[in-house]
Motif scaffolding. Sequence first.
Motif, PDB file in Angstrom:
ATOM      1  N   ASP A 179       0.814  -1.210   0.000  1.00  0.00           N
ATOM      2  CA  ASP A 179       0.000   0.000   0.000  1.00  0.00           C
ATOM      3  C   ASP A 179       0.852   1.266   0.000  1.00  0.00           C
ATOM      4  N   ASN A 180       2.086   1.158   0.510  1.00  0.00           N
ATOM      5  CA  ASN A 180       2.882   2.352   0.762  1.00  0.00           C
ATOM      6  C   ASN A 180       4.145   2.472  -0.076  1.00  0.00           C
ATOM      7  N   PHE A 181       4.549   1.401  -0.765  1.00  0.00           N
ATOM      8  CA  PHE A 181       5.823   1.427  -1.466  1.00  0.00           C
ATOM      9  C   PHE A 181       5.710   0.809  -2.864  1.00  0.00           C
ATOM     10  N   PHE A 182       6.583   1.285  -3.749  1.00  0.00           N
ATOM     11  CA  PHE A 182       6.732   0.714  -5.083  1.00  0.00           C
ATOM     12  C   PHE A 182       8.056  -0.032  -5.120  1.00  0.00           C
ATOM     13  N   ASP A 183       8.037  -1.284  -5.555  1.00  0.00           N
ATOM     14  CA  ASP A 183       9.197  -2.168  -5.529  1.00  0.00           C
ATOM     15  C   ASP A 183       9.863  -2.190  -6.903  1.00  0.00           C
ATOM     16  N   TYR A 184      11.144  -1.760  -6.952  1.00  0.00           N
ATOM     17  CA  TYR A 184      11.911  -1.776  -8.199  1.00  0.00           C
ATOM     18  C   TYR A 184      13.150  -2.657  -8.012  1.00  0.00           C
ATOM     19  N   ARG A 185      13.326  -3.570  -8.941  1.00  0.00           N
ATOM     20  CA  ARG A 185      14.352  -4.621  -8.811  1.00  0.00           C
ATOM     21  C   ARG A 185      15.543  -4.318  -9.721  1.00  0.00           C
ATOM     22  N   GLY A 186      16.755  -4.459  -9.162  1.00  0.00           N
ATOM     23  CA  GLY A 186      17.932  -4.151  -9.960  1.00  0.00           C
ATOM     24  C   GLY A 186      19.155  -4.927  -9.533  1.00  0.00           C
ATOM     25  N   ALA A 187      20.257  -4.694 -10.254  1.00  0.00           N
ATOM     26  CA  ALA A 187      21.530  -5.364  -9.976  1.00  0.00           C
ATOM     27  C   ALA A 187      22.632  -4.319  -9.940  1.00  0.00           C
ATOM     28  N   MET A 188      23.577  -4.492  -9.010  1.00  0.00           N
ATOM     29  CA  MET A 188      24.715  -3.598  -8.867  1.00  0.00           C
ATOM     30  C   MET A 188      26.002  -4.396  -8.961  1.00  0.00           C
ATOM     31  N   ASN A 189      27.086  -3.673  -9.225  1.00  0.00           N
ATOM     32  CA  ASN A 189      28.394  -4.298  -9.413  1.00  0.00           C
ATOM     33  C   ASN A 189      28.347  -5.240 -10.622  1.00  0.00           C
ATOM     34  N   VAL A 190      28.083  -4.628 -11.776  1.00  0.00           N
ATOM     35  CA  VAL A 190      27.957  -5.360 -13.042  1.00  0.00           C
ATOM     36  C   VAL A 190      29.093  -4.929 -13.968  1.00  0.00           C
ATOM     37  N   HIS A 191      29.733  -5.888 -14.634  1.00  0.00           N
ATOM     38  CA  HIS A 191      30.891  -5.603 -15.481  1.00  0.00           C
ATOM     39  C   HIS A 191      30.598  -5.889 -16.950  1.00  0.00           C
TER      40      HIS A 191
ATOM     41  N   LYS B  67       8.280  -9.602  -4.553  1.00  0.00           N
ATOM     42  CA  LYS B  67       7.544  -8.346  -4.738  1.00  0.00           C
ATOM     43  C   LYS B  67       6.219  -8.400  -3.999  1.00  0.00           C
ATOM     44  N   GLY B  68       5.972  -7.351  -3.257  1.00  0.00           N
ATOM     45  CA  GLY B  68       4.845  -7.319  -2.328  1.00  0.00           C
ATOM     46  C   GLY B  68       5.330  -7.309  -0.899  1.00  0.00           C
TER      47      GLY B  68
ATOM     48  N   LEU C 190      14.483  -1.870  -4.430  1.00  0.00           N
ATOM     49  CA  LEU C 190      14.219  -0.558  -3.840  1.00  0.00           C
ATOM     50  C   LEU C 190      12.746  -0.466  -3.468  1.00  0.00           C
ATOM     51  N   LEU C 191      12.471   0.080  -2.284  1.00  0.00           N
ATOM     52  CA  LEU C 191      11.091   0.351  -1.876  1.00  0.00           C
ATOM     53  C   LEU C 191      10.900   1.864  -1.861  1.00  0.00           C
ATOM     54  N   LEU C 192      10.382   2.375  -2.964  1.00  0.00           N
ATOM     55  CA  LEU C 192      10.214   3.813  -3.126  1.00  0.00           C
ATOM     56  C   LEU C 192       8.797   4.221  -2.778  1.00  0.00           C
ATOM     57  N   GLN C 193       8.663   5.435  -2.282  1.00  0.00           N
ATOM     58  CA  GLN C 193       7.343   5.950  -1.922  1.00  0.00           C
ATOM     59  C   GLN C 193       6.684   6.721  -3.058  1.00  0.00           C
ATOM     60  N   SER C 194       7.355   6.815  -4.185  1.00  0.00           N
ATOM     61  CA  SER C 194       6.745   7.374  -5.399  1.00  0.00           C
ATOM     62  C   SER C 194       7.330   6.621  -6.583  1.00  0.00           C
ATOM     63  N   GLU C 195       6.577   6.567  -7.664  1.00  0.00           N
ATOM     64  CA  GLU C 195       6.971   5.765  -8.810  1.00  0.00           C
ATOM     65  C   GLU C 195       8.099   6.413  -9.614  1.00  0.00           C
TER      66      GLU C 195
ATOM     67  N   ARG D 267      21.565   5.608  -1.011  1.00  0.00           N
ATOM     68  CA  ARG D 267      22.342   6.265   0.043  1.00  0.00           C
ATOM     69  C   ARG D 267      21.631   6.201   1.388  1.00  0.00           C
ATOM     70  N   ASN D 268      20.301   6.110   1.380  1.00  0.00           N
ATOM     71  CA  ASN D 268      19.532   6.078   2.619  1.00  0.00           C
ATOM     72  C   ASN D 268      19.106   4.670   3.030  1.00  0.00           C
ATOM     73  N   GLY D 269      19.601   3.650   2.337  1.00  0.00           N
ATOM     74  CA  GLY D 269      19.310   2.270   2.744  1.00  0.00           C
ATOM     75  C   GLY D 269      17.875   1.849   2.531  1.00  0.00           C
ATOM     76  N   GLN D 270      17.193   2.470   1.582  1.00  0.00           N
ATOM     77  CA  GLN D 270      15.766   2.222   1.377  1.00  0.00           C
ATOM     78  C   GLN D 270      15.570   1.040   0.414  1.00  0.00           C
ATOM     79  N   PHE D 271      16.110  -0.114   0.798  1.00  0.00           N
ATOM     80  CA  PHE D 271      16.035  -1.282  -0.068  1.00  0.00           C
ATOM     81  C   PHE D 271      16.290  -2.552   0.739  1.00  0.00           C
ATOM     82  N   TYR D 272      15.908  -3.673   0.143  1.00  0.00           N
ATOM     83  CA  TYR D 272      16.202  -4.976   0.727  1.00  0.00           C
ATOM     84  C   TYR D 272      16.837  -5.866  -0.324  1.00  0.00           C
ATOM     85  N   LEU D 273      17.453  -6.942   0.107  1.00  0.00           N
ATOM     86  CA  LEU D 273      18.134  -7.889  -0.771  1.00  0.00           C
ATOM     87  C   LEU D 273      17.340  -9.188  -0.770  1.00  0.00           C
ATOM     88  N   ALA D 274      17.151  -9.761  -1.953  1.00  0.00           N
ATOM     89  CA  ALA D 274      16.287 -10.932  -2.049  1.00  0.00           C
ATOM     90  C   ALA D 274      16.957 -12.043  -2.848  1.00  0.00           C
ATOM     91  N   PHE D 275      16.750 -13.265  -2.367  1.00  0.00           N
ATOM     92  CA  PHE D 275      17.180 -14.484  -3.048  1.00  0.00           C
ATOM     93  C   PHE D 275      16.036 -14.867  -3.982  1.00  0.00           C
TER      94      PHE D 275
END
Length: 430
Positions: free
Chosen positions: A39-51, A303-304, A266-271, A288-296
Amino acid sequence: MRVWIYLSTLLIVYFAYGFYLSVQNYEVVPSSLVKAPSDNFFDYRGAMNVHTDLSLGSSNLLQVVSAARSAGLDFIIITDLNQFGQQAAYDGYFGNTLVLQGNKLSYLDSRLWYLALEQKQMGLSLGEAQTKLADLLTQNRKQREEPLVVLAHPFQKGFTWSGPIPTGLDGFEIINLKTLAEQAWETSKISILWSALIYPFNSRLAFLRLFQEPTLELNLFDQVSTERPFYGFLGSEASARALPFTNTVLKFPSYERTFEVMSTHLLLQSELTGNFSSDRKKILSALRNGQFYLAFDLIGNPKGFSASVESKTQIYPLGSVIHFKPGMKLNVQLPAKPNVFFEVVVYRNGSRYVTGNEQSLEFEIQEPGTYRIQVRVSPYLPLPDAKRWLTWIYTNPFFILSEKESSKPIPLQPRADKTNAPLDPIPDPK
């Protein structure tokens, strides 16, 4: 003749067992299940440290982006090693996938990756970049808006960080897929061989059974994050290193498969709007503000999932720095109830604090501290593995401060509309 009979029998058993594995599904949340959005967050999925092939990777940028799109990623962060002045034009949207250009730099015996809005390059040479990094690491990160500076794989062999964690560091990789692969190889080469044998029949299981809890990284993470706001990252270390195989090139594991194993949410409060400039700022701010979680993700689509601290008038996202007030509640919501035994564990200052076994968990925060969440599941894997515990979701902490503690908090978010002494390892419940 007898040898041929033995070999034929082994092949029959192998393919029969392979067929059995091929029809098994190890997702703890069925992919066919419709995920209820938070109800409160938009979930965006990504990858970091990519070569890419500019440094440690085997494919060019367009091929990497194509793999990211096939894996369903919303964004990727390219961090080619020790590259200067070559990649600025790569920033932008490629279809629906946002590509952000960062840097990965050798520093002392370790490696750091770096992402900023304005100063995309740290210099024209490695020496110049290392000088600027040394200055950044001595700064108080609360007093700067950017850049994002993250320590890669702090315990990877050959790149282990030594000494205290610098105050200017935003966080480190609590999970690095290459480090996990190396640890699996050192722990049991026979297990790696077994995964290689079953890979053609069930690639999901082949990767799943090799996962090991990053205990050293989590212990250090808990120690640092109880002292100051500090965040845990996931390094995909995606490179799909090319291996010669007859007259072709075998890339294993592929970029797409690497992106599918684990990811950052990322769990963002706006799209995100599709405007590159504003979306880049939004993603960098969330990181920078830690507004994310890591998922297997290999275990199941998360998502959800959401986690927040709520007061009477405010909702605080993951990573928030909050002054304690009576009546605050911590809420955790899973996208669905897993079809295996599971537990939602809330850690306070690195120790188990609250545990739940329902799709929703809510409790009133009684005292200040650093609170983070892990969702653990216990799927039954075929022999020789049988039942084991795996972490599905790792969150960044909430930093709940006492009134006497001073820290510059993250600006409060209004309710969103619907439009080095090791800590105790995770114990298994009996």
